[in-house]
Scaffold this motif. Structure first.
Motif, PDB file in Angstrom:
ATOM      1  N   UNK A 177       7.144   8.236  -0.165  1.00 17.06           N
ATOM      2  CA  UNK A 177       7.726   8.649   1.104  1.00 17.06           C
ATOM      3  C   UNK A 177       7.087   7.865   2.240  1.00 17.06           C
ATOM      4  N   UNK A 178       7.951   7.239   3.051  1.00 18.86           N
ATOM      5  CA  UNK A 178       7.477   6.440   4.179  1.00 18.86           C
ATOM      6  C   UNK A 178       6.649   7.260   5.143  1.00 18.86           C
ATOM      7  N   UNK A 179       5.726   6.575   5.814  1.00 21.49           N
ATOM      8  CA  UNK A 179       4.811   7.218   6.747  1.00 21.49           C
ATOM      9  C   UNK A 179       4.618   6.271   7.938  1.00 21.49           C
ATOM     10  N   UNK A 180       4.393   6.840   9.109  1.00 22.54           N
ATOM     11  CA  UNK A 180       4.184   6.007  10.296  1.00 22.54           C
ATOM     12  C   UNK A 180       5.439   5.225  10.632  1.00 22.54           C
ATOM     13  N   UNK A 181       5.356   3.924  10.618  1.00 20.20           N
ATOM     14  CA  UNK A 181       6.460   3.036  10.958  1.00 20.20           C
ATOM     15  C   UNK A 181       7.580   3.056   9.910  1.00 20.20           C
ATOM     16  N   UNK A 182       7.274   3.486   8.704  1.00 18.07           N
ATOM     17  CA  UNK A 182       8.235   3.449   7.596  1.00 18.07           C
ATOM     18  C   UNK A 182       8.798   4.848   7.328  1.00 18.07           C
ATOM     19  N   UNK A 183      10.113   4.929   7.083  1.00 22.09           N
ATOM     20  CA  UNK A 183      10.777   6.203   6.821  1.00 22.09           C
ATOM     21  C   UNK A 183      11.565   6.107   5.519  1.00 22.09           C
ATOM     22  N   UNK A 184      12.045   7.246   5.053  1.00 24.96           N
ATOM     23  CA  UNK A 184      12.823   7.275   3.823  1.00 24.96           C
ATOM     24  C   UNK A 184      11.930   7.454   2.611  1.00 24.96           C
ATOM     25  N   UNK A 185      12.554   7.448   1.444  1.00 25.68           N
ATOM     26  CA  UNK A 185      11.781   7.616   0.214  1.00 25.68           C
ATOM     27  C   UNK A 185      12.454   6.895  -0.938  1.00 25.68           C
ATOM     28  N   UNK A 245       2.913  -2.845   1.548  1.00 20.35           N
ATOM     29  CA  UNK A 245       2.610  -1.588   2.221  1.00 20.35           C
ATOM     30  C   UNK A 245       1.321  -0.989   1.665  1.00 20.35           C
ATOM     31  N   UNK A 246       0.655  -0.195   2.478  1.00 23.02           N
ATOM     32  CA  UNK A 246      -0.629   0.396   2.116  1.00 23.02           C
ATOM     33  C   UNK A 246      -0.445   1.898   1.901  1.00 23.02           C
ATOM     34  N   UNK A 247      -0.827   2.348   0.698  1.00 25.41           N
ATOM     35  CA  UNK A 247      -0.744   3.776   0.401  1.00 25.41           C
ATOM     36  C   UNK A 247      -1.669   4.549   1.337  1.00 25.41           C
ATOM     37  N   UNK A 248      -1.167   5.655   1.862  1.00 27.26           N
ATOM     38  CA  UNK A 248      -1.940   6.474   2.788  1.00 27.26           C
ATOM     39  C   UNK A 248      -1.701   6.097   4.234  1.00 27.26           C
ATOM     40  N   UNK A 249      -1.382   4.829   4.481  1.00 24.71           N
ATOM     41  CA  UNK A 249      -1.086   4.366   5.841  1.00 24.71           C
ATOM     42  C   UNK A 249       0.421   4.220   6.042  1.00 24.71           C
ATOM     43  N   UNK A 250       1.071   3.533   5.108  1.00 26.55           N
ATOM     44  CA  UNK A 250       2.501   3.257   5.219  1.00 26.55           C
ATOM     45  C   UNK A 250       3.367   4.181   4.373  1.00 26.55           C
ATOM     46  N   UNK A 251       2.783   4.800   3.377  1.00 22.37           N
ATOM     47  CA  UNK A 251       3.540   5.718   2.522  1.00 22.37           C
ATOM     48  C   UNK A 251       2.593   6.681   1.810  1.00 22.37           C
ATOM     49  N   UNK A 252       3.164   7.797   1.348  1.00 21.85           N
ATOM     50  CA  UNK A 252       2.469   8.792   0.531  1.00 21.85           C
ATOM     51  C   UNK A 252       3.156   8.846  -0.824  1.00 21.85           C
ATOM     52  N   UNK A 253       2.401   9.227  -1.852  1.00 21.24           N
ATOM     53  CA  UNK A 253       2.957   9.358  -3.194  1.00 21.24           C
ATOM     54  C   UNK A 253       2.779  10.793  -3.661  1.00 21.24           C
TER      55      UNK A 253
END
Length: 169
Positions: free
Chosen positions: A57-65, A26-34
């Motif tokens: 925390x998941x972002x875009x297509x990815x959810x949950x944390x 996964x790519x930080x900023x695209x797929x998740x935030x920290x």
């Protein structure tokens, strides 16, 4: 693979991590935030001593944390609870609580900071004391690079084999 502890350096500490889902990195900023939290307060970087939690925390297509926790410790934390646990006419045993990760300390007797005693054990036995002399001792942590922290609160004692019946010591 986030470590459970990191050494305080005085500079920002790079925490290396990688997130993946079903072998996709996964790519930080695209797929998740920290987000970074130190001792309950949101911060921008890992730099100071304290208890940290990273939340991914998941972002875009990815959810949950997911979370990861760790602590940043200092070689230079101030020792506390300095006590003199045993004396004889020429020796005294000092002990203290190490609040960081130091494995070496300096002991100062009677505020003489030019003739420091190096301790690599805790408790530490002082020797060659003068019988019936009163001493004041303080201790500080020494880091791997030779730096040091601040002094502990002092403790006073008398080098003596006399025992005080009122204390049982």
């Amino acid at each position: 693979n986030i470590s459970s502890t990191y050494d305080y350096t005085g500079n920002a500490i790079a925490i290396n991590y990688s997130l993946s889902y079903n072998s996709t990195t996964l790519v930080e900023g695209t797929d998740y935030e920290v987000t970074i939290v130190r001792d309950g307060v949101s911060v921008q970087e890992v730099k100071e001593t304290g208890n940290y939690t990273l939340t991914f925390t998941g972002k875009g297509y990815y959810v949950g944390s997911q979370t990861a926790s760790f602590i940043v410790l200092s070689h230079y934390m101030i020792p506390t609870d300095l006590t003199c646990t045993k004396t004889t006419a020429t020796t005294a045993t000092l002990s203290w609580t190490e609040n960081g990760i130091a494995t070496e300390w300096q002991i100062c007797l009677n505020d003489d900071e030019t003739n420091l005693i190096t301790a690599t054990t805790n408790p530490f036995r002082l020797t060659h004391l003068t019988k019936d002399a009163t001493y004041t001792a303080k201790v500080r942590a020494v880091g791997n690079g030779g730096g040091h922290g601040d002094w502990s609160d002092p403790v006073s004692f008398v080098a003596s084999d006399k025992r005080n019946l009122g204390t049982g010591t």
